[in-house]
Design a protein around this motif. Structure first.
Motif, PDB file in Angstrom:
ATOM      1  N   THR A  83      36.002  56.960  65.562  1.00 25.95           N
ATOM      2  CA  THR A  83      35.858  57.629  64.445  1.00 25.95           C
ATOM      3  C   THR A  83      34.644  58.449  63.916  1.00 25.95           C
ATOM      4  O   THR A  83      34.628  59.529  63.668  1.00 25.95           O
ATOM      5  N   CYS A 160      42.892  57.078  68.013  1.00 26.79           N
ATOM      6  CA  CYS A 160      44.530  56.410  67.509  1.00 26.79           C
ATOM      7  C   CYS A 160      44.644  55.347  66.804  1.00 26.79           C
ATOM      8  O   CYS A 160      45.091  55.002  65.773  1.00 26.79           O
ATOM      9  N   ARG A 163      42.343  55.216  63.489  1.00 31.67           N
ATOM     10  CA  ARG A 163      43.023  56.106  62.468  1.00 31.67           C
ATOM     11  C   ARG A 163      44.130  55.716  61.774  1.00 31.67           C
ATOM     12  O   ARG A 163      45.177  55.696  62.549  1.00 31.67           O
ATOM     13  N   TRP A 166      48.003  57.100  62.852  1.00 35.40           N
ATOM     14  CA  TRP A 166      48.110  57.993  64.082  1.00 35.40           C
ATOM     15  C   TRP A 166      48.655  57.159  65.138  1.00 35.40           C
ATOM     16  O   TRP A 166      48.349  55.762  64.841  1.00 35.40           O
ATOM     17  N   ASP A 167      49.301  57.595  65.849  1.00 40.57           N
ATOM     18  CA  ASP A 167      49.798  56.891  67.136  1.00 40.57           C
ATOM     19  C   ASP A 167      49.677  57.861  68.365  1.00 40.57           C
ATOM     20  O   ASP A 167      49.155  58.863  67.985  1.00 40.57           O
ATOM     21  N   SER A 168      50.079  57.306  69.309  1.00 41.44           N
ATOM     22  CA  SER A 168      49.870  58.055  70.795  1.00 41.44           C
ATOM     23  C   SER A 168      50.790  59.251  70.670  1.00 41.44           C
ATOM     24  O   SER A 168      50.240  60.037  71.761  1.00 41.44           O
ATOM     25  N   LYS A 170      50.421  61.617  68.757  1.00 43.56           N
ATOM     26  CA  LYS A 170      49.637  62.624  68.452  1.00 43.56           C
ATOM     27  C   LYS A 170      48.744  63.383  69.382  1.00 43.56           C
ATOM     28  O   LYS A 170      48.063  64.473  69.441  1.00 43.56           O
ATOM     29  N   ASP A 194      41.205  68.410  62.572  1.00 40.30           N
ATOM     30  CA  ASP A 194      41.342  66.762  62.788  1.00 40.30           C
ATOM     31  C   ASP A 194      42.723  66.459  63.532  1.00 40.30           C
ATOM     32  O   ASP A 194      43.437  65.988  63.289  1.00 40.30           O
ATOM     33  N   SER A 195      42.605  67.111  64.735  1.00 36.57           N
ATOM     34  CA  SER A 195      43.900  67.068  65.422  1.00 36.57           C
ATOM     35  C   SER A 195      43.770  67.347  66.774  1.00 36.57           C
ATOM     36  O   SER A 195      42.630  67.931  67.317  1.00 36.57           O
ATOM     37  N   THR A 210      55.212  65.607  72.231  1.00 40.28           N
ATOM     38  CA  THR A 210      55.162  63.971  72.469  1.00 40.28           C
ATOM     39  C   THR A 210      55.009  63.635  73.737  1.00 40.28           C
ATOM     40  O   THR A 210      55.520  64.225  74.767  1.00 40.28           O
TER      41      THR A 210
END
Length: 241
Positions: A83, A160, A163, A166-168, A170, A194-195, A210
């Motif tokens: 982060t 991920c 944060r 957040w998960d995988s 993303k 932020d992505s 995904t």
């Protein structure tokens, strides 16, 4: 005096950064102008390293090599290493562009890192970082794009994990920009958005797809062991401590 023993870290985050167009500028500008430019650039980098509690290992010309998650500097917590590193890269991109009209390429990798002190005849030993994680970060930087951060997949998974919310899913793996065998699997991250993003040449879109692989399979596929098999060898960065 005595040289400290090597430091072994099972999970640290390494960042490699360099300035776009540095060589061309050096060839076309007086050395005094280049020196003033680099002093301004590295002053901003040093401010941000202190702000985000990141350990600098090397500064050489236009490049910067640093590591997070070693606990060497105050508040360098392992639990927030990715982060803080992505925030550092995002702010470096922003401030260098605004204050010095300078663009950078950034590569970040997470994994095993060995920091060693090499004795010399200087006043202090040099600090070296060894391991495939350093090699991978350097390769990601060379394949980077101004304004974006190029992450190793394991680093993206680590982000991920850190944060909240957040998960995988993303993560969007940027496979269509792997042009030849020298490119390595990676994930693009846009700090302004932020992505994670997908690259299509100069274009990019916010990642909306995904990954179908289950989390366990994804982590095995993108483990540092897999990266080591692909990369081979290791690299070293040096600096005064």
């Amino acid at each position: 005096g005595n040289v400290p023993p090597p430091e072994e870290y099972q999970e640290a985050t390494v960042l490699m950064m360099d300035v776009v167009g540095y060589t061309v500028t050096c060839a076309s500008r007086p050395p005094s102008e280049v020196a003033k430019w680099m002093c301004g650039v590295h002053s901003i980098i040093d401010d941000l390293l202190e702000k985000y509690h990141i350990r600098k290992l090397e500064t050489r010309g236009d490049s910067c090599f640093c590591v997070a998650g070693t606990g060497y500097v105050h508040n360098d917590l392992s639990s927030t290493q990715m982060t803080r590193m992505t925030k550092f890269a995002t702010q470096a991109n922003k401030r260098l562009r605004e204050e010095w009209d300078t663009q950078i390429r950034v590569g970040i990798a997470t994994g095993n890192v060995t920091v060693a002190y090499i004795g010399t005849h200087q006043f202090a030993p040099l600090v070296c970082a060894y391991g495939s994680t350093c090699d991978l970060a350097a390769k990601l930087e060379t394949q980077g794009h101004p304004g974006l951060v190029r992450l190793a997949p394991r680093a993206a998974l680590r982000l991920c994990d850190e944060r909240e919310g957040w998960d995988s899913d993303k993560i969007l793996r940027s496979t269509n920009d792997l042009r030849d065998a020298r490119d390595v699997p990676a994930v693009w991250f846009d700090g302004g958005l932020d992505s994670f993003v997908q690259m299509y040449g100069p274009q990019r879109d916010i990642a909306q797809q995904t990954i179908s692989s289950p989390m366990a399979s994804l982590r095995r596929l993108w483990s540092n062991d897999s990266m080591r098999e692909m990369m081979g060898g290791s690299s070293c960065g040096t600096s005064p401590p």
